[in-house]
Design a protein around this motif. Structure first.
Motif, short mmCIF file in Angstrom:
data_model
loop_
_atom_site.label_atom_id
_atom_site.label_comp_id
_atom_site.label_asym_id
_atom_site.label_seq_id
_atom_site.Cartn_x
_atom_site.Cartn_y
_atom_site.Cartn_z
N TYR A 156 -27.75 -29.49 -9.11
CA TYR A 156 -27.85 -30.83 -8.52
C TYR A 156 -27.34 -30.78 -7.09
O TYR A 156 -26.23 -30.29 -6.84
CB TYR A 156 -27.03 -31.84 -9.33
CG TYR A 156 -27.54 -33.26 -9.20
CD1 TYR A 156 -28.31 -33.84 -10.20
CD2 TYR A 156 -27.26 -34.01 -8.04
CE1 TYR A 156 -28.79 -35.15 -10.07
CE2 TYR A 156 -27.75 -35.30 -7.90
CZ TYR A 156 -28.50 -35.87 -8.92
OH TYR A 156 -28.98 -37.15 -8.79
N LEU A 157 -28.15 -31.30 -6.18
CA LEU A 157 -27.73 -31.38 -4.77
C LEU A 157 -27.39 -32.82 -4.43
O LEU A 157 -28.20 -33.73 -4.64
CB LEU A 157 -28.87 -30.93 -3.84
CG LEU A 157 -29.46 -29.54 -4.08
CD1 LEU A 157 -30.55 -29.25 -3.03
CD2 LEU A 157 -28.37 -28.48 -4.00
N LEU A 158 -26.20 -33.02 -3.94
CA LEU A 158 -25.76 -34.35 -3.52
C LEU A 158 -24.79 -34.13 -2.36
O LEU A 158 -23.61 -33.86 -2.58
CB LEU A 158 -25.07 -35.08 -4.68
CG LEU A 158 -24.61 -36.51 -4.41
CD1 LEU A 158 -25.79 -37.45 -4.21
CD2 LEU A 158 -23.73 -37.02 -5.56
N ARG A 159 -25.31 -34.23 -1.15
CA ARG A 159 -24.40 -34.03 -0.02
C ARG A 159 -23.35 -35.13 -0.01
O ARG A 159 -23.69 -36.30 -0.24
CB ARG A 159 -25.18 -34.04 1.29
CG ARG A 159 -26.06 -32.82 1.47
CD ARG A 159 -26.58 -32.82 2.89
NE ARG A 159 -27.43 -31.69 3.15
CZ ARG A 159 -28.07 -31.54 4.32
NH1 ARG A 159 -27.95 -32.46 5.27
NH2 ARG A 159 -28.82 -30.48 4.52
N HIS A 160 -22.12 -34.75 0.27
CA HIS A 160 -21.09 -35.80 0.34
C HIS A 160 -21.17 -36.53 1.68
O HIS A 160 -20.60 -37.59 1.83
CB HIS A 160 -19.70 -35.24 0.05
CG HIS A 160 -19.19 -34.25 1.04
ND1 HIS A 160 -19.69 -32.96 1.12
CD2 HIS A 160 -18.24 -34.35 2.00
CE1 HIS A 160 -19.06 -32.33 2.09
NE2 HIS A 160 -18.19 -33.14 2.65
#
Ligand code: 5AD
Ligand code: FES
Length: 349
Positions: A156-160
């Motif tokens: 899962y990619l979720l940039r902060h």
């Protein structure tokens, strides 16, 4: 002075805040920093470059991030959704081209319920069991993340976007919070995903101290992937007149991240390639080891404009695939047909 810092970072994989600031604030992308990062990259991954096939399956978004071209309040976007079948044909084409990871990326689109996402993920995994599926569909609740994982999603990619809460609030509408974003990342990690976090370099209001805070947050999260690229302005957003992120700072940060997290998967991003004609090559040379060519159907490419002048919007998937291979080879790396999992990561069953 800088050489001593680089040696310390390479040995200890850490610096003090002040030392990180010094390394970040150099004007140029200095050769010693780049060379040290490239040496560590070669120790860990040789010259291999992993591919991720990016499928931009919806540009509907309920959010209104101030930097993003597909924010809900941009009326100039022609909105689209790919069907289940269209998504599968992107994968089919990608598989033939040697992709073993598919990244499903989209705006936060309520049409794609958990049930629909799970159906898509499980049919991809059923048809291509040797491939990894990565989701990049934003903030959800724990139960949703768990359902996608149970359906077979691997990553899962979720940039902060920024670890600093005040800065987060400058980039996002009031209904979004940096604290919730961070908690999503810890939830994802806890469920058993390979997780990707990251930031835009040079986003409006960003200081070098914010970037040091980002490094500290990343040290706490220990993600398998870190996606960074320059902020690039989009004409239909409130940030239309803001300057783009800097090439040198992006490259320096890539090198610093490689030295701080030797095994991390580090993409050389499309945004970097948009900022400079040889941006992705420079990113690879600075320590990046992943490229994410576009697998979206031609007819939607120009509609997924997160920022102005995005590259590859007029190119077929096969063209991007061979272009990527050529570009990597030109600077001494080799694209491989491999899932490209994070080193040392075992999926929990
Ligand atoms: N410039 C650069 N990157 C952007 N993103 C969104 N908008 C922009 C922009 N204007 C990045 C964000 C997001 C990722 C999918 O794309 O970091 O997490
Ligand atoms: Fe898309 Fe070069 S990677 S055209």
């Amino acid at each position: 002075m800088e050489e001593a810092l680089i040696a310390t970072l390479r040995e200890q994989c850490d610096l003090t805040d002040a030392q990180y600031l010094t390394l970040l604030s150099g004007e140029e992308c200095t050769e010693p920093l780049r060379a040290a990062a490239d040496a560590v990259r070669r120790e860990q991954y040789g010259t291999d470059v992993y591919l991720r096939g990016l499928i931009e399956f919806t540009n509907y978004c309920k959010n209104d991030c101030l930097y993003c071209g597909i924010r809900r309040s941009n009326p100039n976007v022609s909105r689209y959704r790919l069907t289940h079948e269209e998504i599968l044909s992107c994968c089919e084409e990608g598989y033939g081209l040697g992709f073993r990871t598919f990244v499903l990326q989209g705006g936060e689109d309520p049409y794609f319920t958990d049930e629909r996402i799970c159906e898509i993920v499980s049919s991809i995994k059923k048809r291509w069991p040797d491939c990894a599926v990565t989701l990049s569909i934003g903030e959800k609740e724990r139960a949703s993340y768990q359902a996608y994982f149970d359906a077979g999603a691997d990553r899962y990619l979720l940039r902060h976007e920024t670890a600093n809460e005040a800065h987060y609030a400058m980039l996002h509408p009031p209904e979004l919070s940096g604290a919730y974003r961070k908690s999503c990342l810890f939830t994802l990690r806890d469920i058993g995903y390979q997780v990707g976090a990251g930031i835009m370099v040079g986003s409006p209001g960003q200081t070098l101290s914010h970037i040091v805070e980002d490094i500290r947050f990343l040290q706490e999260l220990r993600p398998q992937m870190i996606g960074i690229g320059p902020f690039l302005s989009h004409q239909d957003t409130p940030f239309r007149d803001e300057p783009n992120g800097e090439l040198h700072l992006t490259l320096r940060l890539l090198s610093i991240l490689r030295l701080t997290f030797p095994q991390v998967l580090l993409p050389s991003t499309t945004a970097l390639g948009t900022l400079h004609p040889l941006g992705r090559e420079l990113g690879l040379k600075a320590g990046a080891n992943v490229i994410m060519p576009n697998l979206s159907p031609m007819r939607v490419r120009k509609k997924y404009m997160l920022y102005d002048n995005k590259i590859c919007t007029g190119d077929e998937s096969a063209q991007c695939r061979s272009c990527t291979e050529r570009r990597a080879a030109a600077v001494g790396y080799r694209v491989v047909t491999d899932r490209g999992d994070a080193k040392g990561f075992l999926r929990r069953q």
